[in-house]
Design an enzyme around this catalytic site. Structure first.
Site, PDB file in Angstrom:
ATOM      1  N   GLU A 240       0.686  -1.321   0.155  1.00 47.65           N
ATOM      2  CA  GLU A 240       0.253  -0.089  -0.030  1.00 47.65           C
ATOM      3  C   GLU A 240       0.921   1.322   0.061  1.00 47.65           C
ATOM      4  OE1 GLU A 240      -2.838   0.064   3.932  1.00 47.65           O
ATOM      5  OE2 GLU A 240      -3.049   2.353   2.658  1.00 47.65           O
ATOM      6  N   LEU A 335       4.974  29.516  -7.855  1.00 45.35           N
ATOM      7  CA  LEU A 335       5.135  30.202  -9.152  1.00 45.35           C
ATOM      8  C   LEU A 335       4.599  30.030 -10.281  1.00 45.35           C
ATOM      9  CD1 LEU A 335       8.518  27.812  -9.349  1.00 45.35           C
ATOM     10  CD2 LEU A 335       8.935  30.519  -9.162  1.00 45.35           C
ATOM     11  N   GLY A 362      -0.891   5.660   6.291  1.00 45.02           N
ATOM     12  CA  GLY A 362       0.062   5.288   7.546  1.00 45.02           C
ATOM     13  C   GLY A 362       0.473   7.055   7.508  1.00 45.02           C
TER      14      GLY A 362
HETATM   15  C1  LIG Z   1      -9.299  10.721   2.913  1.00 42.12           C
HETATM   16  C2  LIG Z   1      -8.663   9.410   3.210  1.00 42.12           C
HETATM   17  C3  LIG Z   1      -8.664   8.365   2.653  1.00 42.12           C
HETATM   18  C4  LIG Z   1      -8.679   6.843   3.575  1.00 42.12           C
HETATM   19  N1  LIG Z   1      -9.382   5.754   3.608  1.00 42.12           N
HETATM   20  C5  LIG Z   1      -8.527   5.013   4.690  1.00 42.12           C
HETATM   21  C6  LIG Z   1      -8.888   3.640   4.083  1.00 42.12           C
HETATM   22  O1  LIG Z   1      -9.054   2.796   2.962  1.00 42.12           O
HETATM   23  N2  LIG Z   1      -9.250   2.115   4.934  1.00 42.12           N
HETATM   24  C7  LIG Z   1      -8.980   2.454   5.973  1.00 42.12           C
HETATM   25  O2  LIG Z   1      -8.777   1.826   6.973  1.00 42.12           O
HETATM   26  N3  LIG Z   1      -8.711   3.925   6.577  1.00 42.12           N
HETATM   27  C8  LIG Z   1      -8.152   4.855   5.758  1.00 42.12           C
HETATM   28  N4  LIG Z   1      -7.487   6.462   6.328  1.00 42.12           N
HETATM   29  C9  LIG Z   1      -7.770   6.693   7.086  1.00 42.12           C
HETATM   30  C10 LIG Z   1      -6.206   6.918   7.037  1.00 42.12           C
HETATM   31  O3  LIG Z   1      -5.705   5.797   7.283  1.00 42.12           O
HETATM   32  C11 LIG Z   1      -6.298   8.083   9.000  1.00 42.12           C
HETATM   33  O4  LIG Z   1      -6.659   8.631   8.971  1.00 42.12           O
HETATM   34  C12 LIG Z   1      -4.330   7.928   9.220  1.00 42.12           C
HETATM   35  O5  LIG Z   1      -3.579   6.431   9.719  1.00 42.12           O
HETATM   36  C13 LIG Z   1      -4.598   8.241  10.133  1.00 42.12           C
HETATM   37  O6  LIG Z   1      -5.105   8.482  11.350  1.00 42.12           O
HETATM   38  P1  LIG Z   1      -6.380   9.349  12.719  1.00 42.12           P
HETATM   39  O7  LIG Z   1      -6.716  10.130  11.597  1.00 42.12           O
HETATM   40  O8  LIG Z   1      -7.109   8.463  13.355  1.00 42.12           O
HETATM   41  O9  LIG Z   1      -5.629  10.395  12.627  1.00 42.12           O
HETATM   42  P2  LIG Z   1      -4.647  10.056  14.344  1.00 42.12           P
HETATM   43  O10 LIG Z   1      -3.933   8.592  15.082  1.00 42.12           O
HETATM   44  O11 LIG Z   1      -5.390  10.256  15.525  1.00 42.12           O
HETATM   45  O12 LIG Z   1      -3.502  10.809  14.192  1.00 42.12           O
HETATM   46  C14 LIG Z   1      -3.307  12.257  14.193  1.00 42.12           C
HETATM   47  C15 LIG Z   1      -2.211  12.841  14.520  1.00 42.12           C
HETATM   48  O13 LIG Z   1      -1.142  12.727  15.598  1.00 42.12           O
HETATM   49  C16 LIG Z   1       0.577  12.056  15.069  1.00 42.12           C
HETATM   50  N5  LIG Z   1       0.230  10.727  15.813  1.00 42.12           N
HETATM   51  C17 LIG Z   1       0.033   9.655  15.980  1.00 42.12           C
HETATM   52  N6  LIG Z   1       0.381   8.470  16.928  1.00 42.12           N
HETATM   53  C18 LIG Z   1       1.593   9.060  16.781  1.00 42.12           C
HETATM   54  C19 LIG Z   1       2.493   8.846  17.427  1.00 42.12           C
HETATM   55  N7  LIG Z   1       3.029   7.498  17.654  1.00 42.12           N
HETATM   56  N8  LIG Z   1       3.937   9.230  17.314  1.00 42.12           N
HETATM   57  C20 LIG Z   1       4.171  10.634  16.775  1.00 42.12           C
HETATM   58  N9  LIG Z   1       2.866  10.765  15.843  1.00 42.12           N
HETATM   59  C21 LIG Z   1       1.536  10.592  16.354  1.00 42.12           C
HETATM   60  C22 LIG Z   1      -0.639  11.182  13.510  1.00 42.12           C
HETATM   61  O14 LIG Z   1       0.607  11.442  13.022  1.00 42.12           O
HETATM   62  C23 LIG Z   1      -1.553  11.992  13.008  1.00 42.12           C
HETATM   63  O15 LIG Z   1      -0.171  13.675  13.218  1.00 42.12           O
HETATM   64  C24 LIG Z   1      -8.209   7.390   4.552  1.00 42.12           C
HETATM   65  C25 LIG Z   1      -7.680   8.691   5.240  1.00 42.12           C
HETATM   66  C26 LIG Z   1      -8.533   9.391   4.906  1.00 42.12           C
HETATM   67  C27 LIG Z   1      -8.176  10.945   5.004  1.00 42.12           C
END
Ligand SMILES: Cc1cc2nc3c(=O)[nH]c(=O)nc-3n(C[C@H](O)[C@H](O)[C@H](O)COP(=O)(O)OP(=O)(O)OC[C@H]3O[C@@H](n4cnc5c(N)ncnc54)[C@H](O)[C@@H]3O)c2cc1C
Length: 378
Positions: A240, A335, A362
């Site tokens: 992925e 630009l 991720g």
């Molecule tokens: C348009 C879109 C399409 C998507 N499609 C799919 C899909 O098809 N299937 C699916 O299952 N998911 C999907 N996702 C979900 C996506 O994989 C998650 O949004 C992503 O993994 C982050 O999880 P979260 O949004 O819960 O953020 P969180 O996990 O809440 O993170 C919030 C912030 O904290 C940071 N953070 C979290 N933990 C740590 C750590 N241990 N150390 C440092 N920083 C950290 C993160 O990097 C981020 O900046 C999609 C998301 C979007 C926006």
């Protein structure tokens, strides 16, 4: 810098992809983005033309072609015409869903799902994320409880790409302490779609909430072994991530090339923009970063083809190239001046469409965690 990744067959395939996109995608893409919906019929046409699902074995109607360089060609051609909503949907099929269906299915399951996939009639989605579980998949709360010849699923998923369009969804759910994976088909009783989410980019590509309320899934739709879900997710994430990297690399290069041409043409203070040293330095820095990153990406593709792309190297490519894309597109937009802010210019569309790449598959921070933990372990 000259690349040595491709052979004549890949360049011949490029012509096929370019011709397909010009005929079947480019004339409609603006409408799909405006309507926030891609006409499903294009996927059947794309599959028939070999634009995706190439790796499905011949006995299920595919070409049995696992060479990732063909995927790279598609990424590059999609980026060239800025058809990113379409491109991401194709990537979801090839880089995400298909591999679960190829690697974890028994013969009966293959016969049930692969021919429809090959024909472009079955669209898939992968549902891991929940409101309380994104980066940390161990927070998944959706449950699956065995009830004679079926599983009963309860829970909620969010941000699921192609969640509305999907005919089958690979769902991660808790079976006791551990995770398992299930294929939930469109008409499963108790499976409901929630909101189609309003995003800043990729408007044509749907992203949705999914609900499971005593949803009934046949026992035969368990993928692989019960309780091995987390391991399966972890082992499929490198592919992925390579997909996100390949798309990000292709879009970065395509937008850079369009921007360089714009700077050569655009007149300011009586001369083309490229007459100014600052502009030339901007372009020089971007061109260098792109070529250096491309070498890593091409090498990742060779490693993937050889079955040697490690999760660490996939994570390196994913964070670095998606962050590079963010920087380059921002500079390219600048630009273009005011035109860069107009959606009719590819740079503006790409700027919003690609922003998600440092987040999904991720986040950048999680990629650094994976790499950093490996270094700390020595
Ligand atoms: C348009 C879109 C399409 C998507 N499609 C799919 C899909 O098809 N299937 C699916 O299952 N998911 C999907 N996702 C979900 C996506 O994989 C998650 O949004 C992503 O993994 C982050 O999880 P979260 O949004 O819960 O953020 P969180 O996990 O809440 O993170 C919030 C912030 O904290 C940071 N953070 C979290 N933990 C740590 C750590 N241990 N150390 C440092 N920083 C950290 C993160 O990097 C981020 O900046 C999609 C998301 C979007 C926006």
């Amino acid at each position: 810098m000259r690349r040595s990744l491709y052979e004549p067959d890949h360049e011949a395939y490029r012509d096929t992809v370019r011709e397909f996109l010009a005929r079947e995608v480019v004339p409609h893409h603006e409408d799909w983005d405006r309507d926030r919906w891609i006409d499903r019929a294009v996927f059947a046409r794309a599959a028939k033309a070999g634009i995706y699902a190439l790796q499905i074995p011949e006995e299920y109607g595919g070409a049995g072609e696992p060479d990732y360089r063909y995927r790279m060609v598609v990424c590059e051609e999609v980026a060239r015409v800025n058809a990113l909503s379409f491109g991401v949907t194709i990537s979801l099929q090839d880089d995400l869903v298909l591999h679960y269906l190829l690697d974890l299915t028994n013969d009966e399951q293959k016969r049930r799902w692969l021919p429809g996939f090959t024909a472009g009639e079955l669209i898939g989605a992968l549902a891991m994320t929940e409101p309380g579980a994104g980066s940390d998949l161990r927070g998944i709360r959706t449950t699956a409880v065995r009830d004679s010849d079926r599983w009963i699923l309860n829970g909620q998923k969010t941000f699921i790409s192609s969640g509305i369009m999907a005919d089958l969804v690979v769902v991660a759910a808790r079976t006791g302490e551990k995770l398992s994976l299930f294929v939930v088909e469109r008409d499963a009783p108790g499976f409901e779609r929630g909101r189609k989410l309003d995003k800043i980019g990729l408007p044509g590509q749907d992203t949705a909430e999914l609900y499971f309320r005593d949803a009934e899934v046949p026992a035969a739709h368990l993928l692989g072994e019960e309780g091995h879900g987390l391991r399966y997710l972890m082992s499929h994430l490198p592919r992925e991530r390579l997909g996100v990297t390949a798309e990000a690399m292709a879009t970065t290069r395509a937008i850079f090339e369009q921007t360089a041409e714009y700077c050569r043409q655009r007149q300011a203070f009586g001369a083309p923009l490229t007459d100014k040293q600052h502009i030339r330095f901007e372009l020089a820095e971007m061109a260098t970063e792109i070529d250096v990153a491309q070498s890593f990406v091409d090498q990742s593709v060779i490693a993937y083809n050889a079955g040697e792309l490690t999760p660490i190297d996939a994570a390196k490519g994913k964070w670095f190239v998606s962050e590079l894309q963010k920087r380059v597109l921002d500079r390219c937009l600048q630009l273009h001046g005011g035109y860069g802010y107009m959606l009719e210019y590819p740079v503006a569309r790409a700027y919003v469409d690609t922003r998600v790449k440092t987040i999904y598959g991720g986040t950048t921070e999680i990629m650094k965690e994976i790499i950093g933990r490996d270094i700390a372990a020595g």
